[in-house]
Write a protein that holds these residues in place. Structure first.
Motif, PDB file in Angstrom:
ATOM      1  N   PRO A 557      31.712 -23.065  33.169  1.00  0.00           N
ATOM      2  CA  PRO A 557      32.928 -23.764  32.671  1.00  0.00           C
ATOM      3  C   PRO A 557      34.085 -22.616  32.521  1.00  0.00           C
ATOM      4  O   PRO A 557      33.523 -21.243  32.193  1.00  0.00           O
ATOM      5  CB  PRO A 557      32.352 -24.209  31.335  1.00  0.00           C
ATOM      6  N   ASP A 558      35.239 -22.783  32.196  1.00  0.00           N
ATOM      7  CA  ASP A 558      36.209 -22.168  31.897  1.00  0.00           C
ATOM      8  C   ASP A 558      36.007 -21.562  30.608  1.00  0.00           C
ATOM      9  O   ASP A 558      35.528 -22.090  29.777  1.00  0.00           O
ATOM     10  CB  ASP A 558      37.771 -22.776  32.186  1.00  0.00           C
ATOM     11  N   GLY A 559      36.987 -20.585  30.222  1.00  0.00           N
ATOM     12  CA  GLY A 559      36.936 -20.187  28.739  1.00  0.00           C
ATOM     13  C   GLY A 559      35.814 -19.000  28.291  1.00  0.00           C
ATOM     14  O   GLY A 559      35.150 -18.679  29.216  1.00  0.00           O
ATOM     15  N   PRO A 560      36.438 -18.663  27.089  1.00  0.00           N
ATOM     16  CA  PRO A 560      35.359 -17.420  26.629  1.00  0.00           C
ATOM     17  C   PRO A 560      34.030 -17.478  26.605  1.00  0.00           C
ATOM     18  O   PRO A 560      33.412 -18.860  26.354  1.00  0.00           O
ATOM     19  CB  PRO A 560      35.952 -17.108  25.327  1.00  0.00           C
ATOM     20  N   GLN A 561      33.133 -16.584  26.981  1.00  0.00           N
ATOM     21  CA  GLN A 561      31.778 -16.824  26.759  1.00  0.00           C
ATOM     22  C   GLN A 561      31.222 -16.403  25.366  1.00  0.00           C
ATOM     23  O   GLN A 561      32.162 -15.609  24.604  1.00  0.00           O
ATOM     24  CB  GLN A 561      30.823 -16.157  27.749  1.00  0.00           C
ATOM     25  N   PRO A 562      30.209 -16.709  24.627  1.00  0.00           N
ATOM     26  CA  PRO A 562      29.802 -16.144  23.366  1.00  0.00           C
ATOM     27  C   PRO A 562      29.640 -14.700  23.460  1.00  0.00           C
ATOM     28  O   PRO A 562      29.359 -13.855  24.390  1.00  0.00           O
ATOM     29  CB  PRO A 562      28.496 -16.519  23.481  1.00  0.00           C
ATOM     30  N   ALA A 563      30.127 -14.014  22.117  1.00  0.00           N
ATOM     31  CA  ALA A 563      29.710 -12.804  21.886  1.00  0.00           C
ATOM     32  C   ALA A 563      28.366 -12.179  22.180  1.00  0.00           C
ATOM     33  O   ALA A 563      27.413 -13.000  21.970  1.00  0.00           O
ATOM     34  CB  ALA A 563      30.277 -12.310  20.694  1.00  0.00           C
ATOM     35  N   SER A 564      28.346 -11.136  22.981  1.00  0.00           N
ATOM     36  CA  SER A 564      26.859 -10.599  23.241  1.00  0.00           C
ATOM     37  C   SER A 564      26.076 -10.328  21.903  1.00  0.00           C
ATOM     38  O   SER A 564      26.587 -10.003  21.063  1.00  0.00           O
ATOM     39  CB  SER A 564      27.003  -9.209  24.101  1.00  0.00           C
ATOM     40  N   LEU A 565      24.736 -10.481  22.051  1.00  0.00           N
ATOM     41  CA  LEU A 565      23.729 -10.488  21.184  1.00  0.00           C
ATOM     42  C   LEU A 565      22.471  -9.791  21.791  1.00  0.00           C
ATOM     43  O   LEU A 565      22.030 -10.496  22.630  1.00  0.00           O
ATOM     44  CB  LEU A 565      23.570 -11.608  20.250  1.00  0.00           C
ATOM     45  N   THR A 566      21.806  -8.927  21.285  1.00  0.00           N
ATOM     46  CA  THR A 566      20.666  -8.309  21.666  1.00  0.00           C
ATOM     47  C   THR A 566      19.476  -8.985  21.147  1.00  0.00           C
ATOM     48  O   THR A 566      19.344  -9.423  19.919  1.00  0.00           O
ATOM     49  CB  THR A 566      20.582  -6.857  21.519  1.00  0.00           C
ATOM     50  N   GLY A 567      18.532  -9.185  21.808  1.00  0.00           N
ATOM     51  CA  GLY A 567      17.285  -9.481  21.477  1.00  0.00           C
ATOM     52  C   GLY A 567      17.032 -10.893  21.104  1.00  0.00           C
ATOM     53  O   GLY A 567      16.291 -11.085  20.194  1.00  0.00           O
ATOM     54  N   VAL A 568      17.599 -11.757  21.626  1.00  0.00           N
ATOM     55  CA  VAL A 568      17.875 -13.088  21.275  1.00  0.00           C
ATOM     56  C   VAL A 568      16.540 -13.718  21.620  1.00  0.00           C
ATOM     57  O   VAL A 568      16.015 -13.474  23.036  1.00  0.00           O
ATOM     58  CB  VAL A 568      18.894 -13.734  22.025  1.00  0.00           C
ATOM     59  N   LYS A 569      15.958 -14.470  20.863  1.00  0.00           N
ATOM     60  CA  LYS A 569      14.556 -15.292  21.028  1.00  0.00           C
ATOM     61  C   LYS A 569      14.570 -16.725  21.023  1.00  0.00           C
ATOM     62  O   LYS A 569      14.136 -17.354  21.770  1.00  0.00           O
ATOM     63  CB  LYS A 569      13.431 -14.702  20.077  1.00  0.00           C
ATOM     64  N   GLU A 570      15.417 -17.125  20.386  1.00  0.00           N
ATOM     65  CA  GLU A 570      16.115 -18.485  20.312  1.00  0.00           C
ATOM     66  C   GLU A 570      17.301 -18.884  20.039  1.00  0.00           C
ATOM     67  O   GLU A 570      18.132 -18.030  19.355  1.00  0.00           O
ATOM     68  CB  GLU A 570      14.900 -19.314  19.135  1.00  0.00           C
ATOM     69  N   ILE A 571      18.162 -19.700  20.411  1.00  0.00           N
ATOM     70  CA  ILE A 571      19.394 -20.145  20.181  1.00  0.00           C
ATOM     71  C   ILE A 571      19.668 -21.697  19.870  1.00  0.00           C
ATOM     72  O   ILE A 571      18.808 -22.628  20.384  1.00  0.00           O
ATOM     73  CB  ILE A 571      20.158 -20.007  21.548  1.00  0.00           C
ATOM     74  N   ALA A 572      20.386 -22.007  19.052  1.00  0.00           N
ATOM     75  CA  ALA A 572      20.746 -23.412  18.611  1.00  0.00           C
ATOM     76  C   ALA A 572      22.203 -23.664  18.348  1.00  0.00           C
ATOM     77  O   ALA A 572      23.156 -22.617  18.208  1.00  0.00           O
ATOM     78  CB  ALA A 572      20.228 -23.651  17.290  1.00  0.00           C
ATOM     79  N   ALA A 573      22.626 -24.691  19.096  1.00  0.00           N
ATOM     80  CA  ALA A 573      24.021 -25.032  18.982  1.00  0.00           C
ATOM     81  C   ALA A 573      24.045 -26.704  18.600  1.00  0.00           C
ATOM     82  O   ALA A 573      23.198 -27.397  19.064  1.00  0.00           O
ATOM     83  CB  ALA A 573      24.856 -24.962  20.562  1.00  0.00           C
ATOM     84  N   SER A 574      25.372 -26.886  18.445  1.00  0.00           N
ATOM     85  CA  SER A 574      25.436 -28.410  18.225  1.00  0.00           C
ATOM     86  C   SER A 574      26.302 -29.109  19.372  1.00  0.00           C
ATOM     87  O   SER A 574      27.275 -28.309  20.087  1.00  0.00           O
ATOM     88  CB  SER A 574      26.176 -28.673  17.009  1.00  0.00           C
ATOM     89  N   GLU A 575      26.242 -30.387  19.651  1.00  0.00           N
ATOM     90  CA  GLU A 575      27.153 -30.940  20.809  1.00  0.00           C
ATOM     91  C   GLU A 575      28.467 -31.118  20.083  1.00  0.00           C
ATOM     92  O   GLU A 575      29.454 -31.250  20.888  1.00  0.00           O
ATOM     93  CB  GLU A 575      26.453 -32.137  21.114  1.00  0.00           C
ATOM     94  N   ASP A 576      28.437 -31.046  18.929  1.00  0.00           N
ATOM     95  CA  ASP A 576      30.077 -31.070  18.201  1.00  0.00           C
ATOM     96  C   ASP A 576      30.408 -29.546  18.284  1.00  0.00           C
ATOM     97  O   ASP A 576      29.897 -28.483  17.547  1.00  0.00           O
ATOM     98  CB  ASP A 576      30.001 -31.306  16.816  1.00  0.00           C
ATOM     99  N   GLU A 577      31.431 -29.088  19.065  1.00  0.00           N
ATOM    100  CA  GLU A 577      31.561 -27.806  19.456  1.00  0.00           C
ATOM    101  C   GLU A 577      32.104 -27.098  18.491  1.00  0.00           C
ATOM    102  O   GLU A 577      32.633 -25.736  18.551  1.00  0.00           O
ATOM    103  CB  GLU A 577      32.672 -27.740  20.708  1.00  0.00           C
ATOM    104  N   ARG A 578      32.716 -27.479  17.410  1.00  0.00           N
ATOM    105  CA  ARG A 578      33.158 -26.915  16.097  1.00  0.00           C
ATOM    106  C   ARG A 578      32.182 -26.162  15.227  1.00  0.00           C
ATOM    107  O   ARG A 578      32.704 -25.337  14.726  1.00  0.00           O
ATOM    108  CB  ARG A 578      34.194 -27.823  15.169  1.00  0.00           C
ATOM    109  N   LEU A 579      31.022 -26.383  15.701  1.00  0.00           N
ATOM    110  CA  LEU A 579      29.978 -25.995  14.592  1.00  0.00           C
ATOM    111  C   LEU A 579      29.658 -24.405  15.043  1.00  0.00           C
ATOM    112  O   LEU A 579      29.501 -24.217  16.358  1.00  0.00           O
ATOM    113  CB  LEU A 579      28.884 -26.762  14.345  1.00  0.00           C
ATOM    114  N   PRO A 580      29.313 -23.534  14.437  1.00  0.00           N
ATOM    115  CA  PRO A 580      28.672 -22.136  14.879  1.00  0.00           C
ATOM    116  C   PRO A 580      27.594 -22.203  15.631  1.00  0.00           C
ATOM    117  O   PRO A 580      26.779 -23.008  15.753  1.00  0.00           O
ATOM    118  CB  PRO A 580      28.632 -21.377  13.605  1.00  0.00           C
TER     119      PRO A 580
END
Length: 612
Positions: A557-580
């Protein structure tokens, strides 16, 4: 297209801008290629800001064959609405039969052109060029994107034709189908937008919707392009599990060339006679589809849609509030909390808005710590949750209300180690619960209707490998799977097809699996992060771990990518794009809000999730 995590929210931007001259946007005639047989790259145009519109120049008089080939290829990357300039390079059957809307082939770089000596007889008015490159994607006549990894090898034939003055000019009379361009030109010229259709189930009394992403030319009347694409129905991949409320054959009224919202942000859509006799309820559904689709396209969306019959009379009018009373888009109600497992194996929660950072135990048995958990999934209504035991052998479902008991496991795994047992579960928008059992002797994907009863084993034809992670979309018709094979993990999107067998028992199949991360060799974690977007943690071959957004069709997709983060083991996002975004990293549980950097929430914790 991407958006900030907050701010504009679900509306994603299109920008239209100014024209500027040769050397920046006027393509043809700004480069050349000799006719001596050397291989030359037809360079992709440097990517311009989205406000820039790109136009090409027609062929100059007495242009050499190389200039004709180069000029035509560059004209394909312009914002010429109907490719009028590109057609000036054509003659004969190429001019009459060429249909640029049939397909767009995307190459890693702009196509290279090589003169074919055996097919070249300049004195006889005959020239042949071979176009080559590495094909990375294609967009079909339905505007659907599909990744590819193969060699592109086509020919362009030129001949001499007489112009109005009787002078012979070189023109192309045979060419490959559709349009071809380099990846950078494609990213500048096209934009991904969601069309919206209905699913077979309702949410809270509202029709459920599903996003159908397509690519359209970003500076060539995108509103009209998207309305026409919506009216033609779902793309082939989605069609078996989606429906439209527009009657078959509905199209724009004959003679309608362009659609533009007025100064009050109202769009009038004149339809042909196929929709003349629809009732008010059906018309409202049609208008809701249009509103959801256009809100995804434009920075401010469209506030109101008026559909008209073929005789120009009003069929119905619907505004944004009316659309939300007809159908539930994506997640429907916003998530109140984000959740994770604390250091004592309990399910805890924090406000999803980011207000207040102190986690609290959830009400009910899953928050007591009596049964320690390693992962959990919270139903989308946030009234109940499912938890996997610390060793991965048992799946429990419990109420998120005080005083509730946990009861017996609803699923058990007999895998030999904790890594060979149950994955993190996932709830779909229908209230059904999904989990994969990684037992090497009996790997399976299971669904529990309404989170209870006898698990239904989903058929997975075409699945090659073992499922390591499961996330079902809010729409209930798409599922994301991390599949491991030969120590490599890939992300696939499957279509959920439901039926009943001869005895009336439910049956479920996951079909038409397609890769969403063809460029990644290893996918460690993923989560839905929008109606047609996911956030993934993975790495390319010989690369380092990275976090990025990907589209369900495998595009970026166009637009910014998430800020980098080291050592990520698991990730969670909401389909509501306003949430962190929330992640489990080497620093513990961390959170990323719009316009900020990752911030630590707690040092001890794992398995972050949003409802779903």
């Amino acid at each position: 297209m991407g958006v900030d995590r907050e701010g504009r929210g679900r509306r994603r931007g299109m920008r239209v801008g100014a024209y500027i001259g040769c050397g920046a946007v006027l393509l043809s005639g700004c480069a050349s290629m000799p006719d001596n047989g050397d291989l030359r790259g037809v360079e992709s145009t440097p990517r311009q800001d989205a406000q820039v519109r790109v136009y090409a120049l027609p062929p100059r008089e007495d242009a050499r064959p190389s200039e004709i080939v180069l000029g035509f290829l560059e004209a394909l990357t312009s914002d010429d609405p109907n490719y009028e300039t590109a057609r000036m390079y054509l003659a004969g059957k190429a001019l009459s039969d060429w249909r640029p809307s049939d397909s767009t082939t995307v190459l890693a770089e702009g196509p290279s052109a090589l003169v074919e000596p055996s097919g070249t007889r300049e004195n006889d008015g005959d020239f042949l060029y071979r176009l080559t490159g590495r094909e990375v994607a294609r967009v079909d006549a339905q505007h659907a994107y599909e990744p590819a990894d193969e060699t592109y090898n086509e020919t362009v034939h030129l001949t001499q034709v007489k112009d109005s003055k009787g002078t012979k000019q070189w023109r192309i009379d045979r060419l490959p189908p559709g349009v071809v361009m380099g990846k950078s030109d494609f990213q500048r010229t096209y934009v991904s937008v969601n069309k919206y259709y209905f699913t077979s189930f309702a949410q809270s009394g509202l029709l459920g919707t599903v996003a159908d992403p397509v690519y359209v030319r970003r500076e060539v009347d995108p509103v009209t392009q998207m309305v026409r694409a919506l009216l033609k129905g779902p793309t082939r991949w989605l069609n078996p599990v989606a429906r439209t409320s527009f009657p078959s054959g509905t199209a724009l009224k004959k003679g309608v060339r362009s659609l533009t919202p007025d100064d009050k942000n109202k769009l009038v859509v004149p339809l042909n006679g196929k929709a003349d006799h629809v009732g008010r309820g059906k018309c409202d559904e049609m208008a809701a589809q249009l509103l959801f689709t256009l809100q995804d396209l434009m920075p401010t969306g469209v506030d109101e849609v008026e559909l008209q019959r073929s005789d120009g009379t009003q069929l119905c009018v619907l505004d944004e509030g009316g659309a939300e009373s007809v159908a539930s888009r994506g997640v429907g109600r916003p998530a109140e909390y984000e959740y994770f497992i604390d250091g004592e194996g309990r399910l805890v929660r924090m406000l999803g808005s980011g207000a207040g950072r102190d986690p609290e135990r959830v009400p009910g048995a899953l928050g007591t710590g009596d049964t320690q958990l390693r992962s959990a999934a919270v139903a989308r209504d946030e009234d109940r949750a499912a938890g996997v035991s610390k060793d991965g052998s048992a799946l429990y479902v419990g109420s998120l209300a005080s005083g509730g008991s946990l009861g017996d496991p609803v699923v058990r795994s007999e895998g030999p180690t904790d890594k060979d047992r149950l994955t993190t579960p996932s709830w779909d928008g229908r209230g059904d619960l999904w989990v994969a059992d990684r037992n090497p002797k009996k790997p399976r994907l299971l669904m529990l209707r309404d989170g209870a009863g006898e698990p239904v084993e989903a058929a997975t034809p075409g699945l090659d490998g073992r499922i390591d992670a499961v996330r079902v979309a809010a729409d209930g018709v798409r599922i994301a799977l991390i599949v491991e094979k030969e120590n490599k993990q890939a992300l696939y999107i499957g279509r959920i097809e439901r039926d009943s067998d001869s005895s009336g028992d439910p049956s479920v199949s996951i079909v038409a699996l397609r890769s969403a991360t063809p460029q990644l060799e290893e996918v460690k974690a993923m989560s839905w992060a929008g109606d047609s977007r996911l956030v993934v943690v993975g790495r390319e071959s010989r690369g380092v771990q990275q976090m990025r957004y990907v589209q369900v069709d495998g595009s970026m997709p166009d637009g910014p990518q998430p800020a980098s983060l080291t050592g990520v083991k698991e990730i969670a996002a909401s389909e509501d794009e306003r949430l962190p975004l929330v992640a489990h990293s080497e620093d513990g549980i961390v959170r990323l809000s719009s316009g900020s950097q990752w911030q630590k929430v707690v040092s001890e914790g794992s398995a972050p999730v949003y409802p779903g």
